[in-house]
Motif scaffolding. Structure first.
Motif, PDB file in Angstrom:
ATOM      1  N   ARG A  24      40.335  48.588  35.540  1.00 51.58           N
ATOM      2  CA  ARG A  24      40.163  47.582  34.488  1.00 51.58           C
ATOM      3  C   ARG A  24      39.712  48.232  33.187  1.00 51.58           C
ATOM      4  O   ARG A  24      40.088  47.801  32.104  1.00 51.58           O
ATOM      5  CB  ARG A  24      39.145  46.523  34.941  1.00 51.58           C
ATOM      6  CG  ARG A  24      38.822  45.467  33.904  1.00 51.58           C
ATOM      7  CD  ARG A  24      40.061  44.633  33.585  1.00 51.58           C
ATOM      8  NE  ARG A  24      39.763  43.553  32.686  1.00 51.58           N
ATOM      9  CZ  ARG A  24      40.022  43.564  31.385  1.00 51.58           C
ATOM     10  NH1 ARG A  24      40.562  44.616  30.826  1.00 51.58           N
ATOM     11  NH2 ARG A  24      39.744  42.531  30.633  1.00 51.58           N
ATOM     12  N   ALA A  25      38.937  49.292  33.253  1.00 55.34           N
ATOM     13  CA  ALA A  25      38.387  49.928  32.054  1.00 55.34           C
ATOM     14  C   ALA A  25      39.392  50.819  31.339  1.00 55.34           C
ATOM     15  O   ALA A  25      39.239  51.097  30.151  1.00 55.34           O
ATOM     16  CB  ALA A  25      37.153  50.746  32.422  1.00 55.34           C
ATOM     17  N   GLY A  26      40.418  51.271  32.031  1.00 55.15           N
ATOM     18  CA  GLY A  26      41.393  52.183  31.431  1.00 55.15           C
ATOM     19  C   GLY A  26      42.203  51.526  30.320  1.00 55.15           C
ATOM     20  O   GLY A  26      42.484  50.330  30.364  1.00 55.15           O
ATOM     21  N   SER A  27      42.597  52.319  29.323  1.00 50.38           N
ATOM     22  CA  SER A  27      43.391  51.766  28.225  1.00 50.38           C
ATOM     23  C   SER A  27      44.846  51.557  28.643  1.00 50.38           C
ATOM     24  O   SER A  27      45.492  50.608  28.217  1.00 50.38           O
ATOM     25  CB  SER A  27      43.310  52.669  26.998  1.00 50.38           C
ATOM     26  OG  SER A  27      43.805  53.955  27.308  1.00 50.38           O
ATOM     27  N   ASP A  28      45.386  52.428  29.492  1.00 45.39           N
ATOM     28  CA  ASP A  28      46.741  52.267  30.017  1.00 45.39           C
ATOM     29  C   ASP A  28      46.606  52.048  31.523  1.00 45.39           C
ATOM     30  O   ASP A  28      46.548  53.006  32.303  1.00 45.39           O
ATOM     31  CB  ASP A  28      47.590  53.504  29.712  1.00 45.39           C
ATOM     32  CG  ASP A  28      49.036  53.352  30.158  1.00 45.39           C
ATOM     33  OD1 ASP A  28      49.338  52.405  30.914  1.00 45.39           O
ATOM     34  OD2 ASP A  28      49.860  54.191  29.751  1.00 45.39           O
ATOM     35  N   MET A  33      46.700  53.270  37.377  1.00 38.92           N
ATOM     36  CA  MET A  33      47.118  52.915  38.739  1.00 38.92           C
ATOM     37  C   MET A  33      47.987  54.019  39.324  1.00 38.92           C
ATOM     38  O   MET A  33      47.840  54.385  40.497  1.00 38.92           O
ATOM     39  CB  MET A  33      47.885  51.590  38.721  1.00 38.92           C
ATOM     40  CG  MET A  33      48.407  51.158  40.071  1.00 38.92           C
ATOM     41  SD  MET A  33      47.120  50.692  41.237  1.00 38.92           S
ATOM     42  CE  MET A  33      46.697  49.082  40.616  1.00 38.92           C
ATOM     43  N   THR A  34      48.877  54.569  38.515  1.00 38.82           N
ATOM     44  CA  THR A  34      49.758  55.636  38.981  1.00 38.82           C
ATOM     45  C   THR A  34      48.946  56.862  39.397  1.00 38.82           C
ATOM     46  O   THR A  34      49.188  57.460  40.451  1.00 38.82           O
ATOM     47  CB  THR A  34      50.773  56.007  37.884  1.00 38.82           C
ATOM     48  OG1 THR A  34      51.519  54.841  37.537  1.00 38.82           O
ATOM     49  CG2 THR A  34      51.712  57.104  38.340  1.00 38.82           C
ATOM     50  N   VAL A  35      47.965  57.234  38.594  1.00 37.50           N
ATOM     51  CA  VAL A  35      47.123  58.392  38.910  1.00 37.50           C
ATOM     52  C   VAL A  35      46.335  58.143  40.194  1.00 37.50           C
ATOM     53  O   VAL A  35      46.268  59.010  41.082  1.00 37.50           O
ATOM     54  CB  VAL A  35      46.191  58.728  37.721  1.00 37.50           C
ATOM     55  CG1 VAL A  35      45.129  59.732  38.129  1.00 37.50           C
ATOM     56  CG2 VAL A  35      47.000  59.225  36.541  1.00 37.50           C
ATOM     57  N   MET A  36      45.744  56.945  40.316  1.00 34.89           N
ATOM     58  CA  MET A  36      44.957  56.642  41.507  1.00 34.89           C
ATOM     59  C   MET A  36      45.833  56.623  42.761  1.00 34.89           C
ATOM     60  O   MET A  36      45.448  57.155  43.809  1.00 34.89           O
ATOM     61  CB  MET A  36      44.228  55.308  41.334  1.00 34.89           C
ATOM     62  CG  MET A  36      43.040  55.414  40.397  1.00 34.89           C
ATOM     63  SD  MET A  36      42.100  53.893  40.354  1.00 34.89           S
ATOM     64  CE  MET A  36      42.553  53.284  38.752  1.00 34.89           C
ATOM     65  N   CYS A  37      47.013  56.026  42.666  1.00 33.22           N
ATOM     66  CA  CYS A  37      47.914  55.979  43.832  1.00 33.22           C
ATOM     67  C   CYS A  37      48.418  57.375  44.186  1.00 33.22           C
ATOM     68  O   CYS A  37      48.602  57.688  45.370  1.00 33.22           O
ATOM     69  CB  CYS A  37      49.069  55.018  43.565  1.00 33.22           C
ATOM     70  SG  CYS A  37      48.548  53.291  43.595  1.00 33.22           S
ATOM     71  N   VAL A  77      47.662  45.160  37.902  1.00 31.57           N
ATOM     72  CA  VAL A  77      47.698  45.768  36.569  1.00 31.57           C
ATOM     73  C   VAL A  77      47.940  44.687  35.520  1.00 31.57           C
ATOM     74  O   VAL A  77      47.266  44.630  34.491  1.00 31.57           O
ATOM     75  CB  VAL A  77      48.788  46.863  36.490  1.00 31.57           C
ATOM     76  CG1 VAL A  77      49.081  47.257  35.055  1.00 31.57           C
ATOM     77  CG2 VAL A  77      48.365  48.086  37.294  1.00 31.57           C
ATOM     78  N   ARG A  78      48.884  43.804  35.789  1.00 28.67           N
ATOM     79  CA  ARG A  78      49.199  42.725  34.847  1.00 28.67           C
ATOM     80  C   ARG A  78      48.005  41.785  34.679  1.00 28.67           C
ATOM     81  O   ARG A  78      47.676  41.360  33.575  1.00 28.67           O
ATOM     82  CB  ARG A  78      50.426  41.953  35.345  1.00 28.67           C
ATOM     83  CG  ARG A  78      50.764  40.726  34.547  1.00 28.67           C
ATOM     84  CD  ARG A  78      51.211  41.110  33.130  1.00 28.67           C
ATOM     85  NE  ARG A  78      51.516  39.937  32.364  1.00 28.67           N
ATOM     86  CZ  ARG A  78      50.740  39.443  31.412  1.00 28.67           C
ATOM     87  NH1 ARG A  78      49.603  40.027  31.106  1.00 28.67           N
ATOM     88  NH2 ARG A  78      51.087  38.374  30.755  1.00 28.67           N
ATOM     89  N   THR A  79      47.348  41.457  35.752  1.00 30.21           N
ATOM     90  CA  THR A  79      46.198  40.558  35.703  1.00 30.21           C
ATOM     91  C   THR A  79      45.057  41.174  34.896  1.00 30.21           C
ATOM     92  O   THR A  79      44.415  40.489  34.103  1.00 30.21           O
ATOM     93  CB  THR A  79      45.711  40.244  37.131  1.00 30.21           C
ATOM     94  OG1 THR A  79      46.796  39.682  37.859  1.00 30.21           O
ATOM     95  CG2 THR A  79      44.576  39.260  37.132  1.00 30.21           C
ATOM     96  N   TYR A  80      44.816  42.475  35.086  1.00 24.79           N
ATOM     97  CA  TYR A  80      43.728  43.125  34.364  1.00 24.79           C
ATOM     98  C   TYR A  80      44.022  43.257  32.874  1.00 24.79           C
ATOM     99  O   TYR A  80      43.123  43.475  32.080  1.00 24.79           O
ATOM    100  CB  TYR A  80      43.434  44.501  34.960  1.00 24.79           C
ATOM    101  CG  TYR A  80      42.668  44.439  36.275  1.00 24.79           C
ATOM    102  CD1 TYR A  80      42.074  43.273  36.711  1.00 24.79           C
ATOM    103  CD2 TYR A  80      42.531  45.564  37.055  1.00 24.79           C
ATOM    104  CE1 TYR A  80      41.379  43.222  37.903  1.00 24.79           C
ATOM    105  CE2 TYR A  80      41.834  45.526  38.253  1.00 24.79           C
ATOM    106  CZ  TYR A  80      41.252  44.356  38.662  1.00 24.79           C
ATOM    107  OH  TYR A  80      40.556  44.319  39.832  1.00 24.79           O
ATOM    108  N   ARG A  81      45.280  43.130  32.479  1.00 26.45           N
ATOM    109  CA  ARG A  81      45.609  43.145  31.046  1.00 26.45           C
ATOM    110  C   ARG A  81      45.148  41.865  30.362  1.00 26.45           C
ATOM    111  O   ARG A  81      44.864  41.874  29.177  1.00 26.45           O
ATOM    112  CB  ARG A  81      47.114  43.289  30.842  1.00 26.45           C
ATOM    113  CG  ARG A  81      47.628  44.670  31.085  1.00 26.45           C
ATOM    114  CD  ARG A  81      49.107  44.748  30.786  1.00 26.45           C
ATOM    115  NE  ARG A  81      49.605  46.073  31.112  1.00 26.45           N
ATOM    116  CZ  ARG A  81      50.855  46.339  31.396  1.00 26.45           C
ATOM    117  NH1 ARG A  81      51.758  45.377  31.377  1.00 26.45           N
ATOM    118  NH2 ARG A  81      51.221  47.563  31.689  1.00 26.45           N
ATOM    119  N   SER A  82      45.122  40.765  31.096  1.00 28.93           N
ATOM    120  CA  SER A  82      44.852  39.481  30.460  1.00 28.93           C
ATOM    121  C   SER A  82      43.557  38.816  30.897  1.00 28.93           C
ATOM    122  O   SER A  82      43.166  37.826  30.305  1.00 28.93           O
ATOM    123  CB  SER A  82      46.018  38.522  30.727  1.00 28.93           C
ATOM    124  OG  SER A  82      46.149  38.306  32.110  1.00 28.93           O
ATOM    125  N   GLY A  83      42.909  39.315  31.917  1.00 27.79           N
ATOM    126  CA  GLY A  83      41.722  38.640  32.422  1.00 27.79           C
ATOM    127  C   GLY A  83      40.510  39.530  32.502  1.00 27.79           C
ATOM    128  O   GLY A  83      40.599  40.750  32.465  1.00 27.79           O
TER     129      GLY A  83
END
Length: 156
Positions: A24-28, A33-37, A77-83
């Motif tokens: 959630r804190a990341g700018s991209d 998510m890609t790095v963590m996965c 990822v989409r949810t964390y962009r808006s919420g």
């Protein structure tokens, strides 16, 4: 449950919540998510030589599970962009047990007994209710966290 198992479960919970907070804190967030996965994939690849292959009959289910998990991650990822994390995290985590129970009933014929179903609903409902803490009069209103300006809406 033994103390060791309890500590492992608590560690898993802390790691999971930390992972979501970092996402959630990341700018991209898609890159995060890609790095963590990728890190998870490398850890699994490192452990693979020490475990046996799953039964051939389960490979299709493993592939389907992986595809569903990719979809879940993209929605997250989409949810964390808006919420706000304080709302998106409880909703995403709280809805999972209910969705898994529904999936188990529909696809595997595993119907929970009434007490188990009530327990799933109670736990999931409690987690989802964390998203609504504060409410309209608690400082930051629920709709405002989702990006809608409600400053002109009177609070009754």
């Amino acid at each position: 449950m033994s103390l060791g198992i309890s500590l492992i479960v608590l560690l898993a919970a802390v790691l999971h919540a930390s992972w979501n907070a970092l996402l959630r804190a990341g700018s991209d967030r898609l890159w995060s998510m890609t790095v963590m996965c990728s890190a998870i994939a490398m850890a699994c690849a490192g452990a693979a030589p020490f475990v046996s292959l799953p039964a051939r009959a389960s490979w299709g289910y493993a592939l389907l599970s992986a595809l569903l998990h990719v979809g879940y991650n993209l929605f997250l990822v989409r949810t964390y962009r808006s919420g706000d994390l304080g709302q998106t995290y409880p909703i995403s985590r709280g809805s999972s047990p209910v969705l898994v129970s529904i999936g188990a009933a529909l696809f595997a014929g595993e119907l929970p007994d009434p007490i188990s179903a009530f327990g799933v609903l109670l736990v999931s409902g409690g987690i989802v209710l964390l998203a609504f803490q504060g409410g309209p009069s608690g400082g930051a209103a629920f709709p405002m966290r989702w990006g809608r300006d409600v400053s002109s809406v009177p609070i009754a």
